[in-house]
Design a protein around this motif. Structure first.
Motif, PDB file in Angstrom:
ATOM      1  N   TRP A 441       0.829  -1.202   0.000  1.00  0.00           N
ATOM      2  CA  TRP A 441       0.000   0.000   0.000  1.00  0.00           C
ATOM      3  C   TRP A 441       0.866   1.255   0.000  1.00  0.00           C
ATOM      4  N   ILE A 442       1.835   1.287   0.901  1.00  0.00           N
ATOM      5  CA  ILE A 442       2.686   2.468   1.044  1.00  0.00           C
ATOM      6  C   ILE A 442       3.667   2.602  -0.112  1.00  0.00           C
ATOM      7  N   GLN A 443       4.302   1.492  -0.505  1.00  0.00           N
ATOM      8  CA  GLN A 443       5.303   1.561  -1.567  1.00  0.00           C
ATOM      9  C   GLN A 443       4.681   1.950  -2.904  1.00  0.00           C
ATOM     10  N   MET A 444       3.497   1.441  -3.188  1.00  0.00           N
ATOM     11  CA  MET A 444       2.828   1.803  -4.439  1.00  0.00           C
ATOM     12  C   MET A 444       2.556   3.298  -4.489  1.00  0.00           C
ATOM     13  N   HIS A 445       2.178   3.851  -3.346  1.00  0.00           N
ATOM     14  CA  HIS A 445       1.851   5.278  -3.318  1.00  0.00           C
ATOM     15  C   HIS A 445       3.109   6.141  -3.203  1.00  0.00           C
ATOM     16  N   ARG A 446       3.976   5.803  -2.259  1.00  0.00           N
ATOM     17  CA  ARG A 446       5.109   6.678  -1.957  1.00  0.00           C
ATOM     18  C   ARG A 446       6.268   6.478  -2.927  1.00  0.00           C
ATOM     19  N   ASP A 447       6.655   5.211  -3.156  1.00  0.00           N
ATOM     20  CA  ASP A 447       7.835   4.935  -3.982  1.00  0.00           C
ATOM     21  C   ASP A 447       7.509   4.884  -5.475  1.00  0.00           C
ATOM     22  N   LYS A 448       6.338   4.359  -5.811  1.00  0.00           N
ATOM     23  CA  LYS A 448       5.959   4.256  -7.214  1.00  0.00           C
ATOM     24  C   LYS A 448       5.110   5.442  -7.678  1.00  0.00           C
ATOM     25  N   SER A 449       4.830   6.352  -6.748  1.00  0.00           N
ATOM     26  CA  SER A 449       4.100   7.600  -7.066  1.00  0.00           C
ATOM     27  C   SER A 449       2.732   7.345  -7.691  1.00  0.00           C
ATOM     28  N   ARG A 450       2.073   6.287  -7.244  1.00  0.00           N
ATOM     29  CA  ARG A 450       0.736   5.999  -7.751  1.00  0.00           C
ATOM     30  C   ARG A 450      -0.320   6.507  -6.784  1.00  0.00           C
ATOM     31  N   ASN A 451      -1.276   7.269  -7.290  1.00  0.00           N
ATOM     32  CA  ASN A 451      -2.462   7.638  -6.523  1.00  0.00           C
ATOM     33  C   ASN A 451      -3.532   6.604  -6.835  1.00  0.00           C
ATOM     34  N   PHE A 452      -4.112   6.018  -5.819  1.00  0.00           N
ATOM     35  CA  PHE A 452      -5.116   4.997  -6.098  1.00  0.00           C
ATOM     36  C   PHE A 452      -6.151   4.945  -4.994  1.00  0.00           C
ATOM     37  N   PHE A 453      -7.288   4.354  -5.346  1.00  0.00           N
ATOM     38  CA  PHE A 453      -8.380   4.169  -4.396  1.00  0.00           C
ATOM     39  C   PHE A 453      -8.721   2.684  -4.351  1.00  0.00           C
ATOM     40  N   ALA A 454      -8.932   2.164  -3.148  1.00  0.00           N
ATOM     41  CA  ALA A 454      -9.326   0.767  -3.004  1.00  0.00           C
ATOM     42  C   ALA A 454     -10.543   0.683  -2.096  1.00  0.00           C
ATOM     43  N   TYR A 455     -11.418  -0.241  -2.396  1.00  0.00           N
ATOM     44  CA  TYR A 455     -12.585  -0.440  -1.558  1.00  0.00           C
ATOM     45  C   TYR A 455     -12.187  -1.150  -0.260  1.00  0.00           C
ATOM     46  N   PRO A 456     -12.941  -0.945   0.820  1.00  0.00           N
ATOM     47  CA  PRO A 456     -12.659  -1.674   2.055  1.00  0.00           C
ATOM     48  C   PRO A 456     -12.622  -3.180   1.848  1.00  0.00           C
ATOM     49  N   SER A 457     -13.432  -3.674   0.905  1.00  0.00           N
ATOM     50  CA  SER A 457     -13.430  -5.115   0.644  1.00  0.00           C
ATOM     51  C   SER A 457     -12.084  -5.575   0.079  1.00  0.00           C
ATOM     52  N   ASP A 458     -11.403  -4.714  -0.660  1.00  0.00           N
ATOM     53  CA  ASP A 458     -10.078  -5.065  -1.168  1.00  0.00           C
ATOM     54  C   ASP A 458      -9.086  -5.226  -0.018  1.00  0.00           C
ATOM     55  N   VAL A 459      -9.181  -4.319   0.962  1.00  0.00           N
ATOM     56  CA  VAL A 459      -8.292  -4.399   2.124  1.00  0.00           C
ATOM     57  C   VAL A 459      -8.531  -5.710   2.859  1.00  0.00           C
ATOM     58  N   ALA A 460      -9.793  -6.046   3.065  1.00  0.00           N
ATOM     59  CA  ALA A 460     -10.124  -7.280   3.791  1.00  0.00           C
ATOM     60  C   ALA A 460      -9.651  -8.512   3.023  1.00  0.00           C
ATOM     61  N   LEU A 461      -9.875  -8.537   1.704  1.00  0.00           N
ATOM     62  CA  LEU A 461      -9.477  -9.686   0.898  1.00  0.00           C
ATOM     63  C   LEU A 461      -7.974  -9.876   0.904  1.00  0.00           C
ATOM     64  N   LEU A 462      -7.232  -8.819   0.604  1.00  0.00           N
ATOM     65  CA  LEU A 462      -5.779  -8.942   0.509  1.00  0.00           C
ATOM     66  C   LEU A 462      -5.154  -9.262   1.851  1.00  0.00           C
ATOM     67  N   THR A 463      -5.733  -8.753   2.930  1.00  0.00           N
ATOM     68  CA  THR A 463      -5.222  -9.095   4.264  1.00  0.00           C
ATOM     69  C   THR A 463      -5.463 -10.573   4.567  1.00  0.00           C
TER      70      THR A 463
END
Length: 675
Positions: A441-463
């Protein structure tokens, strides 16, 4: 930027007076949040003190007979040349707007029968409903109302100002009769038309008699409005353009928004176009892992840097209509990539973010997601796969270099470049890089400079499936299983604060109350606009944020009364200090769309030198799935801020768009999302 040679947006059938069925398709996943004014107080707030002298807008179309010829006396109608019209529009654009205190709350819309609106505003002073005498504008109306071609700058349709249900020509009663709102953008074009000199014109399809009849109707409506409000007779007047549209197009191309063929000229700021351009610029494709790119669906006509078919071997579109691909489909696509020399890329689909829902997801869906990640990795990294197979092969069979396939480039894409793709992109990043979900989550945003939105269900699934992803990862490392899940992960609803500039984020109160997340993002300062933080005491002691890294702007509610103008300089100095320190500032209010968005727009105008319309679209695109909603007064203050910016840069005052056009465009942009 050059405009594409295509029909304009919005479509010609979209107007402020159409039903919801007449609106274009909204950008996926965006929504207008509810911005509560915090309840209507029993005693409304007092008017802020006036900090500037009174400003009165002047016009060179009054008195009308100075440079224009009379066409008729009853009702009074005048003719105006293209030269004189261009001069008048230029003059209006260079006049300072009246101060907010002079025109608000009148601009909010104060209908005599709207007791809620009146109870909030009118008790502040008795004269509040009177039409301000300081404001004067120019409104251009096109005969027939077809604005999809031959459209002059700021032109509107007759039905936007004239009441078609009345027997006598009269203006629409545009002030809402019920409800409370400080975001009545849809009424501003009509309200300003009533205090305008109105120029009527037609294109080559309009018969002159139609234009004459329309001018007479408007002039009669002006006389009726003057009598009702106690104005001097003919304080505002009606003009007919004596030159053809072709003449205007040839002599004054900068006044043409849409040419006679229906093509956008690019000479006038188009909010719909600029929002999509800024969205494409913000989310343009970039490499998130070796040979795997993430971005929007390519549209070279919108953005010149968009790469098309020639840049990739495989396009994977994330869409709500897709199913997890079967193994045989992936095998067939692999054969297509490995055996056939193609000039054009192959295309496939994958389910979008939020489509695999807990707790009902099936093993088949998770198996398909894992197989998809493995399939992409092997085709994108064939050399690493071959070396890995050689190391695992006990017989150490010789592998010829010719047998190693060419690495394939993938683009994972969707319309906006950041919503539907998030599930697959995050899952693949975890798999390819061997990192847990919180690091991805952090590396995609901070290091790869990607702005993105994910649904709460994505967080639950990937966790939930994180152990499997990491175990099957080609970069499997047992140490990742010993890492504790950070506290900030459970507090996020799928969205990170929105990165507007590298050193400035825009977010809500929930983001501001998640300090561990802010630290991970490199945010070192917090600017609170009207909303206080509530950090647990143990967290405050643990993080030990210096007190000078906080700034609280108090007593500013989202009520259409409290001003922000006086706080712009203090807020921007605080943000600039964070920039100089090498950190970033989170600007927040409660929802992150009005008060804090206003401050962010002011900083974008200050830092990038953009006009308000362009800065508005810049911030709106980068707020991702949430539509920013500065109310009428804040928006007006930002137009005044543009005046100040030009003055500070020793530039001549000249607005790109007038207030009525700005408000009308914002209303049209928001119409597809209104309920």
């Amino acid at each position: 930027m050059p405009m594409p040679a295509r029909s304009p947006t919005p479509p010609p059938h979209l107007s402020l007076n159409t039903s919801s069925r007449g609106t274009p398709t909204a950008i996926p996943n965006k929504h207008i949040p509810v911005c509560s004014p915090g309840g209507l107080p029993a005693t409304p707030p007092a008017s802020p003190p006036r900090q500037d002298s009174l400003i009165e807008t002047s016009s060179i179309t009054y008195p009308p007979d100075t440079y224009c010829s009379a066409y008729s006396d009853d009702p009074p109608v005048y003719t105006i040349t293209a030269d004189r019209m261009a001069e008048a529009l230029e003059h209006i654009a260079t006049q300072p707007l009246p101060n907010p205190e002079q025109v608000f709350p009148w601009m909010h819309g104060l209908h005599a029968e709207n007791q809620i609106q009146l109870a909030f505003f009118s008790s502040r002073r008795r004269s509040v409903r009177k039409v301000p005498r300081c404001i004067r504008s120019i409104t251009i109306v096109k005969t027939g109302g077809n604005l999809s071609a031959s459209k002059l700058k700021g032109a509107i349709a007759p039905e936007e100002i004239l009441d078609s249900t009345s027997d006598d020509p009269t203006f629409i009663e545009c002030d809402p009769k019920d409800g409370f709102s400080v975001r009545n953008f849809q009424i501003q074009a009509c309200k300003l038309a009533m205090v305008s000199d109105i120029i009527v014109y037609g294109d080559h399809k309009a018969h002159p008699n139609e234009t004459i009849a329309l001018a007479h109707k408007i002039s009669k409506a002006q006389r009726q409005y003057e009598a009702r409000n106690g104005f001097p007779r003919c304080l505002f007047n009606t003009f007919m353009l004596s030159d053809s549209f072709k003449v205007v197009q040839e002599k004054y191309p900068k006044l043409i928004a849409i040419d006679s063929t229906g093509g956008m000229t690019g000479n006038i700021v188009d909010f719909f176009y600029w929002e999509r351009y800024e969205m494409c610029e913000m989310s343009k494709a970039s490499e998130i892992s070796k040979n795997v790119f993430l971005g929007p669906t390519p549209d070279p006509s919108l953005h010149s840097e968009c790469q098309g078919e020639e840049a990739y071997d495989m396009f994977i579109e994330a869409t709500d209509l897709a199913h997890v691909p079967e193994s045989r489909s992936l095998r067939a696509l692999r054969m297509g990539l490995e055996k056939i020399q193609r000039k054009a890329a192959l295309h496939m689909e994958f389910p979008s973010s939020g489509s695999i829902m807990p707790p009902t997801w099936s093993h088949g869906e998770v198996d398909g997601l894992m197989e998809m990640c493995k399939w992409i990795y092997e085709l994108a990294n064939p050399h690493e796969v071959k070396r890995s197979k050689r190391r695992r092969d006990d017989d150490d069979e010789a592998i010829e270099m010719d047998d190693i396939a060419t690495p394939r480039k993938f683009l994972i894409h969707c319309t906006d470049g950041y919503t539907e793709t998030t599930l697959l992109a995050l899952a693949y990043f975890m798999y390819a890089e061997g990192v847990p979900v919180h690091d991805a989550w952090i590396q995609m945003h901070r290091d790869k400079s990607r702005n993105f939105f994910a649904y709460p269900s994505d967080v639950a699934l990937l966790t939930a499936i994180q152990p499997r992803i990491l175990q099957e990862s080609p970069r499997f490392n047992e140490s990742v299983f010993n890492l504790p899940e950070p506290h900030w992960l459970s507090k996020i609803d799928g969205s990170l604060p929105s990165r507007i500039l590298p050193y400035m984020y825009l977010g809500n109160l929930g983001h501001a109350n998640n300090p561990e997340l802010l630290r991970e993002l490199g945010i070192t300062r917090i600017l609170s606009v009207g909303e206080s933080l509530s950090w647990p005491e143990d967290v405050t002691k643990k993080l030990n944020w210096p007190s000078d890294k906080f700034l609280m702007i108090d007593r500013v509610q989202d009520n259409g009364v409290d001003p922000l103008w006086a706080e712009f300089e203090r807020c921007l100095k605080f943000i600039e200090a964070g920039k100089q320190d090498g950190g970033a500032t989170l600007v927040h209010c409660r929802v992150g769309v009005s008060r804090s968005a206003t401050i962010c727009i002011a900083e974008v105008m200050n830092e990038l030198g953009l006009s308000f319309p362009r800065a508005y679209c810049f911030v709106r695109a980068r707020r991702l799935n949430v539509i920013i909603q500065p109310h009428l007064r804040f928006t007006y203050e930002l137009l005044k801020w543009e005046e100040y910016q030009r003055q500070r840069r020793n530039e001549t005052l000249r607005r790109e768009l007038e207030w009525s056009t700005v408000a009308r465009e914002i209303a049209l942009m928001n119409k597809p999302y209104s309920r």
